[in-house]
Design an enzyme around this catalytic site. Structure first.
Site, PDB file in Angstrom:
ATOM      1  N   VAL A  22      83.139  68.571   9.660  1.00 35.05           N
ATOM      2  CA  VAL A  22      83.540  69.991   9.275  1.00 35.05           C
ATOM      3  C   VAL A  22      82.601  71.318  10.026  1.00 35.05           C
ATOM      4  O   VAL A  22      83.560  72.177  11.166  1.00 35.05           O
ATOM      5  CB  VAL A  22      82.302  70.783   8.173  1.00 35.05           C
ATOM      6  CG1 VAL A  22      82.228  71.955   7.867  1.00 35.05           C
ATOM      7  CG2 VAL A  22      83.275  69.678   7.169  1.00 35.05           C
ATOM      8  N   ASP A  40      73.371  69.347  17.385  1.00 34.73           N
ATOM      9  CA  ASP A  40      73.730  67.778  16.716  1.00 34.73           C
ATOM     10  C   ASP A  40      71.805  67.222  16.932  1.00 34.73           C
ATOM     11  O   ASP A  40      72.097  67.350  18.025  1.00 34.73           O
ATOM     12  CB  ASP A  40      74.915  67.907  16.714  1.00 34.73           C
ATOM     13  CG  ASP A  40      74.866  66.207  14.831  1.00 34.73           C
ATOM     14  OD1 ASP A  40      75.797  66.301  14.241  1.00 34.73           O
ATOM     15  OD2 ASP A  40      74.441  65.584  15.077  1.00 34.73           O
ATOM     16  N   THR A  90      76.599  66.011   2.879  1.00 32.61           N
ATOM     17  CA  THR A  90      75.201  66.264   1.623  1.00 32.61           C
ATOM     18  C   THR A  90      75.759  64.906   0.733  1.00 32.61           C
ATOM     19  O   THR A  90      76.938  65.258  -0.457  1.00 32.61           O
ATOM     20  CB  THR A  90      76.019  67.513   0.108  1.00 32.61           C
ATOM     21  OG1 THR A  90      76.629  67.717   0.348  1.00 32.61           O
ATOM     22  CG2 THR A  90      74.597  68.120   0.809  1.00 32.61           C
ATOM     23  N   THR A 125      78.170  71.172   0.537  1.00 32.96           N
ATOM     24  CA  THR A 125      78.439  70.670  -0.664  1.00 32.96           C
ATOM     25  C   THR A 125      77.214  70.981  -1.929  1.00 32.96           C
ATOM     26  O   THR A 125      76.372  69.997  -1.376  1.00 32.96           O
ATOM     27  CB  THR A 125      79.643  69.980  -0.808  1.00 32.96           C
ATOM     28  OG1 THR A 125      80.442  69.432  -0.344  1.00 32.96           O
ATOM     29  CG2 THR A 125      79.847  69.882  -2.649  1.00 32.96           C
ATOM     30  N   CYS A 265      83.685  63.739  -0.506  1.00 28.37           N
ATOM     31  CA  CYS A 265      83.764  64.821  -0.781  1.00 28.37           C
ATOM     32  C   CYS A 265      84.505  64.738  -2.114  1.00 28.37           C
ATOM     33  O   CYS A 265      83.399  64.697  -3.211  1.00 28.37           O
ATOM     34  CB  CYS A 265      85.066  65.751  -0.443  1.00 28.37           C
ATOM     35  SG  CYS A 265      84.477  66.759   0.879  1.00 28.37           S
ATOM     36  N   ARG A 336      83.459  56.425   5.718  1.00 32.31           N
ATOM     37  CA  ARG A 336      82.470  56.913   4.677  1.00 32.31           C
ATOM     38  C   ARG A 336      82.953  56.916   3.221  1.00 32.31           C
ATOM     39  O   ARG A 336      83.963  57.848   2.641  1.00 32.31           O
ATOM     40  CB  ARG A 336      82.228  58.344   4.968  1.00 32.31           C
ATOM     41  CG  ARG A 336      80.435  58.580   6.037  1.00 32.31           C
ATOM     42  CD  ARG A 336      80.743  59.831   6.513  1.00 32.31           C
ATOM     43  NE  ARG A 336      81.703  61.024   6.206  1.00 32.31           N
ATOM     44  CZ  ARG A 336      81.810  61.868   6.736  1.00 32.31           C
ATOM     45  NH1 ARG A 336      80.104  62.455   6.715  1.00 32.31           N
ATOM     46  NH2 ARG A 336      82.457  63.016   7.124  1.00 32.31           N
TER      47      ARG A 336
END
Length: 437
Positions: A22, A40, A90, A125, A265, A336
């Site tokens: 993102v 980062d 998240t 999120t 997501c 992931r």
């Protein structure tokens, strides 16, 4: 002069905190218009970017080489920015509850380096209330500044679709929100610099947080319905894809298909909403039912693989099964929360030997995350069954005759085609014991 105008005139900088799937496209897009600091905590990732390598493959090495983003893992560089965009993951914990650790840690980092007159925008999120009730107190504590007076906060949910070259950051309408009218205006105008599709101003931060979390929950529920239909039609010996093709001729029939639902997501966001619902005393019925179906699909695919191996007269213990594709979705290197792992783990319970092929992923990351070795097509021989789990474009050119060479016995070939890449009739004509969702 507003903060937006200062940023536009390069008198102030934007900092992107979190340079993953993102954050990286956001940083690169903004860098074409304004001064950007890309931060980062992973020094290794920052070094890759500095060397012109894009591990996410979202924008490509060439773009990274030519971007003006100032990549850093030194958090004190954030002091040079007045507009901070937090784009960290998240995830969820093993018990399916929200894991806010990355966003809390990022808030502490930003807070330690926050200066007066700044705006902090969260893209991660979260469930409604996290930005105002959890993040703001951390920013205040770490900075010693007062929210509303010394700095302001907003929320603009990410809508980037990894691996999708059509629906990109610039072409997707951006939902923006701010704690007051001034912050909302600045945030909207800053994003309008790069979002060609325009912005939608949400009524409040909570509205924007809720909008994001239901987008993926809706998709999750729709796919769960398709997966349940697939289970039913499998029992009735009816081709699910043929049914969907027929039903799809109606103008208002929604175009969803069965499949493995993982990733960071769709496979995660619904749990954020149900967690918050539980706190109010409401136990979700539809959302959690959909999650239960989708979470079990890896096991379901594995069980059907075993059934087909039995049909092919294979001794299950010691059988060799090749799995094509490991990522959570096609044409994307992201592993992931991939549900292919559920297939692998279930097959291993039967003491089946599993060999995974995926040219899209990083071998070292796969070894580190899942302790798996990766194989190439040339490595495969004496295979009893093949599972086409993820329909990467790189698999499109594989023909049934090429697969034939991989099997131990050409008369007992099990082919589990999760997304229906091959034609069922053609496969069965070529002596395949074929199954798809």
């Amino acid at each position: 002069m507003s903060l937006y105008e200062k940023i536009k005139n390069r008198k102030e900088k934007i900092a992107i905190v979190g340079l993953g799937y993102v954050g990286m496209p956001i940083a690169v897009a903004f860098a074409k218009k304004v001064d950007i600091i890309g931060f980062d905590i992973s020094k290794g990732k920052v070094e890759l970017y500095k060397n012109g390598i894009d591990p996410t493959r979202e924008v490509g090495d060439e773009v990274i080489k030519n971007t003006t983003v100032e990549f850093t893992s030194d958090e004190t560089k954030l002091k040079e920015a007045k507009f901070h965009i937090v784009a960290v993951p998240t995830p969820i914990k093993d018990d399916k509850t929200p894991n806010l650790k990355p966003v809390l840690s990022a808030s502490e980092t930003v807070g330690r380096n926050l200066t007066k007159g700044s705006i902090v925008v969260y893209e991660s999120t979260v469930y409604p209330g996290v930005t105002e009730e959890i993040c703001i107190p951390i920013l205040e504590k770490e900075s010693g500044l007062k929210c509303g007076m010394d700095f302001k906060v907003g929320y603009s949910p990410e809508r980037i679709n990894p691996g999708d070259k059509v629906h990109r950051l610039e072409t997707i309408v951006k939902v923006v929100s701010g704690m007051d009218e001034e912050s909302l205006e600045n945030i909207a105008k800053v994003y309008e610099l790069v979002i060609d599709a325009g912005v939608h101003k949400a009524e409040s931060i909570k509205v924007a947080e809720a909008a994001k979390v239901i987008e993926n929950s809706q998709r999750d529920i729709n796919i769960a319905f398709m997966n349940e239909l697939s289970i039913i039609f499998n029992k009735l010996n009816i081709d699910t894809q043929a049914v969907l093709k027929a039903a799809g001729t109606k103008w208002n029939f929604l175009n969803f298909t069965p499949g493995l639902v993982g990733g960071h997501c769709i496979g995660v966001d619904p749990y954020y909403l149900t967690y918050k619902a539980e706190q109010t005393g409401y136990h979700s019925q539809i959302i959690l039912s959909g999650r239960k179906i989708n979470d079990n699909m890896g096991k379901y695919v594995a069980e059907n693989t075993v059934k087909k191996l039995i049909k092919a007269n294979k001794q299950i213990r010691g059988s060799k099964v090749a799995i094509f594709g490991l990522t959570f979705k096609e044409n994307c290197p992201d592993i992931r929360n991939t549900k292919v792992i559920d297939i692998i783990n279930e097959l291993k319970e039967y003491e089946i030997e599993v060999k995974v092929v995926d040219p899209e992923v990083d071998k070292e990351e796969v070894k580190r995350e899942y302790d798996l070795e990766l194989y190439t097509l040339d490595d495969l021989k004496d295979i009893d069954g093949i599972i086409l789990a993820v329909p990467h474009n790189s698999f499109n050119d594989i023909k049934l005759k090429e697969l034939d060479k991989l099997y131990k016995n050409t008369q007992e070939k099990v082919l589990i085609d999760v997304k229906g890449m091959f034609n069922k009739e053609e496969a069965e004509e070529n002596n395949y014991i074929y199954w798809k969702l």
